[in-house]
Motif scaffolding. Structure first.
Motif, mmCIF file in Angstrom:
data_model
loop_
_atom_site.group_PDB
_atom_site.id
_atom_site.type_symbol
_atom_site.label_atom_id
_atom_site.label_comp_id
_atom_site.label_asym_id
_atom_site.label_seq_id
_atom_site.Cartn_x
_atom_site.Cartn_y
_atom_site.Cartn_z
ATOM 1 N N ALA A 13 0.864 -1.182 0.000
ATOM 2 C CA ALA A 13 0.000 0.000 0.000
ATOM 3 C C ALA A 13 0.901 1.233 0.000
ATOM 4 O O ALA A 13 1.815 1.340 0.815
ATOM 5 C CB ALA A 13 -0.913 0.008 1.222
ATOM 6 N N ILE A 14 0.623 2.136 -0.937
ATOM 7 C CA ILE A 14 1.406 3.370 -1.046
ATOM 8 C C ILE A 14 0.468 4.529 -0.740
ATOM 9 O O ILE A 14 -0.425 4.836 -1.524
ATOM 10 C CB ILE A 14 2.014 3.523 -2.454
ATOM 11 C CG1 ILE A 14 2.774 2.262 -2.850
ATOM 12 C CG2 ILE A 14 2.921 4.754 -2.499
ATOM 13 C CD1 ILE A 14 3.072 2.158 -4.326
ATOM 14 N N GLY A 19 -6.282 10.745 3.141
ATOM 15 C CA GLY A 19 -7.602 11.341 3.086
ATOM 16 C C GLY A 19 -8.700 10.302 2.950
ATOM 17 O O GLY A 19 -9.820 10.595 2.552
ATOM 18 N N TYR A 20 -8.397 9.053 3.247
ATOM 19 C CA TYR A 20 -9.367 7.966 3.203
ATOM 20 C C TYR A 20 -9.123 7.093 4.424
ATOM 21 O O TYR A 20 -8.123 7.252 5.123
ATOM 22 C CB TYR A 20 -9.269 7.164 1.893
ATOM 23 C CG TYR A 20 -7.861 6.838 1.462
ATOM 24 C CD1 TYR A 20 -7.219 5.702 1.918
ATOM 25 C CD2 TYR A 20 -7.174 7.683 0.599
ATOM 26 C CE1 TYR A 20 -5.933 5.408 1.532
ATOM 27 C CE2 TYR A 20 -5.884 7.393 0.201
ATOM 28 C CZ TYR A 20 -5.267 6.260 0.669
ATOM 29 O OH TYR A 20 -3.989 5.976 0.270
ATOM 30 N N PRO A 21 -10.044 6.172 4.713
ATOM 31 C CA PRO A 21 -9.912 5.361 5.934
ATOM 32 C C PRO A 21 -8.595 4.578 5.983
ATOM 33 O O PRO A 21 -8.054 4.198 4.951
ATOM 34 C CB PRO A 21 -11.098 4.398 5.857
ATOM 35 C CG PRO A 21 -12.032 4.967 4.850
ATOM 36 C CD PRO A 21 -11.226 5.829 3.937
ATOM 37 N N ASN A 22 -8.132 4.318 7.194
ATOM 38 C CA ASN A 22 -6.981 3.454 7.398
ATOM 39 C C ASN A 22 -7.435 2.029 7.066
ATOM 40 O O ASN A 22 -8.332 1.492 7.708
ATOM 41 C CB ASN A 22 -6.501 3.555 8.845
ATOM 42 C CG ASN A 22 -5.292 2.695 9.117
ATOM 43 O OD1 ASN A 22 -5.020 1.714 8.424
ATOM 44 N ND2 ASN A 22 -4.542 3.050 10.141
ATOM 45 N N ALA A 34 0.838 -7.282 4.588
ATOM 46 C CA ALA A 34 0.821 -5.928 4.036
ATOM 47 C C ALA A 34 2.039 -5.111 4.457
ATOM 48 O O ALA A 34 2.465 -5.138 5.604
ATOM 49 C CB ALA A 34 -0.446 -5.197 4.475
ATOM 50 N N GLU A 35 2.571 -4.383 3.481
ATOM 51 C CA GLU A 35 3.632 -3.408 3.713
ATOM 52 C C GLU A 35 3.061 -2.056 3.303
ATOM 53 O O GLU A 35 2.541 -1.907 2.201
ATOM 54 C CB GLU A 35 4.870 -3.731 2.883
ATOM 55 C CG GLU A 35 6.013 -2.761 3.105
ATOM 56 C CD GLU A 35 7.287 -3.167 2.374
ATOM 57 O OE1 GLU A 35 8.303 -2.486 2.583
ATOM 58 O OE2 GLU A 35 7.271 -4.136 1.594
ATOM 59 N N ILE A 36 3.161 -1.072 4.193
ATOM 60 C CA ILE A 36 2.581 0.241 3.931
ATOM 61 C C ILE A 36 3.695 1.274 3.890
ATOM 62 O O ILE A 36 4.478 1.395 4.828
ATOM 63 C CB ILE A 36 1.531 0.580 5.003
ATOM 64 C CG1 ILE A 36 0.428 -0.473 4.948
ATOM 65 C CG2 ILE A 36 0.961 1.981 4.785
ATOM 66 C CD1 ILE A 36 -0.545 -0.469 6.059
ATOM 67 N N LEU A 37 3.749 2.006 2.769
ATOM 68 C CA LEU A 37 4.791 3.002 2.545
ATOM 69 C C LEU A 37 4.154 4.350 2.223
ATOM 70 O O LEU A 37 2.994 4.413 1.827
ATOM 71 C CB LEU A 37 5.711 2.569 1.407
ATOM 72 C CG LEU A 37 6.395 1.211 1.603
ATOM 73 C CD1 LEU A 37 7.116 0.788 0.340
ATOM 74 C CD2 LEU A 37 7.353 1.274 2.777
ATOM 75 N N ASN A 38 4.957 5.431 2.343
ATOM 76 C CA ASN A 38 4.394 6.760 2.125
ATOM 77 C C ASN A 38 4.988 7.509 0.934
ATOM 78 O O ASN A 38 4.801 8.715 0.824
ATOM 79 C CB ASN A 38 4.500 7.610 3.387
ATOM 80 C CG ASN A 38 5.939 7.858 3.806
ATOM 81 O OD1 ASN A 38 6.863 7.492 3.089
ATOM 82 N ND2 ASN A 38 6.116 8.472 4.960
ATOM 83 N N SER A 39 5.686 6.802 0.040
ATOM 84 C CA SER A 39 6.197 7.483 -1.151
ATOM 85 C C SER A 39 6.472 6.481 -2.267
ATOM 86 O O SER A 39 6.738 5.301 -2.012
ATOM 87 C CB SER A 39 7.491 8.242 -0.833
ATOM 88 O OG SER A 39 8.578 7.355 -0.694
#
Length: 137
Positions: A13-14, A19-22, A34-39
């Motif tokens: 998940a990037i 601005g949407y639900p977690n 799941a791996e969650i990244l911010n860029s």
């Protein structure tokens, strides 16, 4: 999907703007590792380490990019060699026409307009899992 029997499906998940639900709980409930990244930069590095089965990302149209129109193009270009990876993207409705141009060049499994709901995302993820299961048979 590219995993061995008994292995959980992998999801990347990037989240760049949010601005949407977690959706972390949903990913876990559906059995994803799941791996969650911010860029996108971090996502590119993650793709070198391991290829996910599903990617959930935002389509952010940017008219000031010189050689591309969005954050998603670099990711999609990299995935051309891995068509088995299902990409689900979230987009702002006013940029749907730009997203459609991108979809003419790259296969996006599902595109959901913002605001997204957990139910919409769950339906897309279940469809991706089902399609992958059929492909494995």
């Amino acid at each position: 999907m590219t995993r061995t029997s008994g292995q959980r499906p992998r999801l990347l998940a990037i989240i760049e703007l949010g601005g949407y639900p977690n959706l972390t709980g949903l990913y876990q409930r559906l059995g994803f590792d799941a791996e969650i990244l911010n860029s996108q930069r971090k996502a590119q590095a993650a793709l070198k380490r391991r290829l996910p089965d599903v990617i959930v990302a935002e389509y952010n149209f940017q008219s000031d990019f010189r050689d591309r129109s969005s954050n998603l193009e670099t990711l999609m270009a990299r995935l051309q060699r891995s068509p088995e990876v299902k990409v689900i993207c979230f987009y702002q409705a006013e940029y749907q026409h730009k997203l459609e141009q991108l979809r003419q060049r790259f296969p996006v499994f599902a595109a959901l307009p913002l605001p997204v709901t957990e139910d919409q995302v769950e339906q897309s993820l279940r469809a991706a899992l089902a399609e992958a299961a059929v492909a494995e048979v």
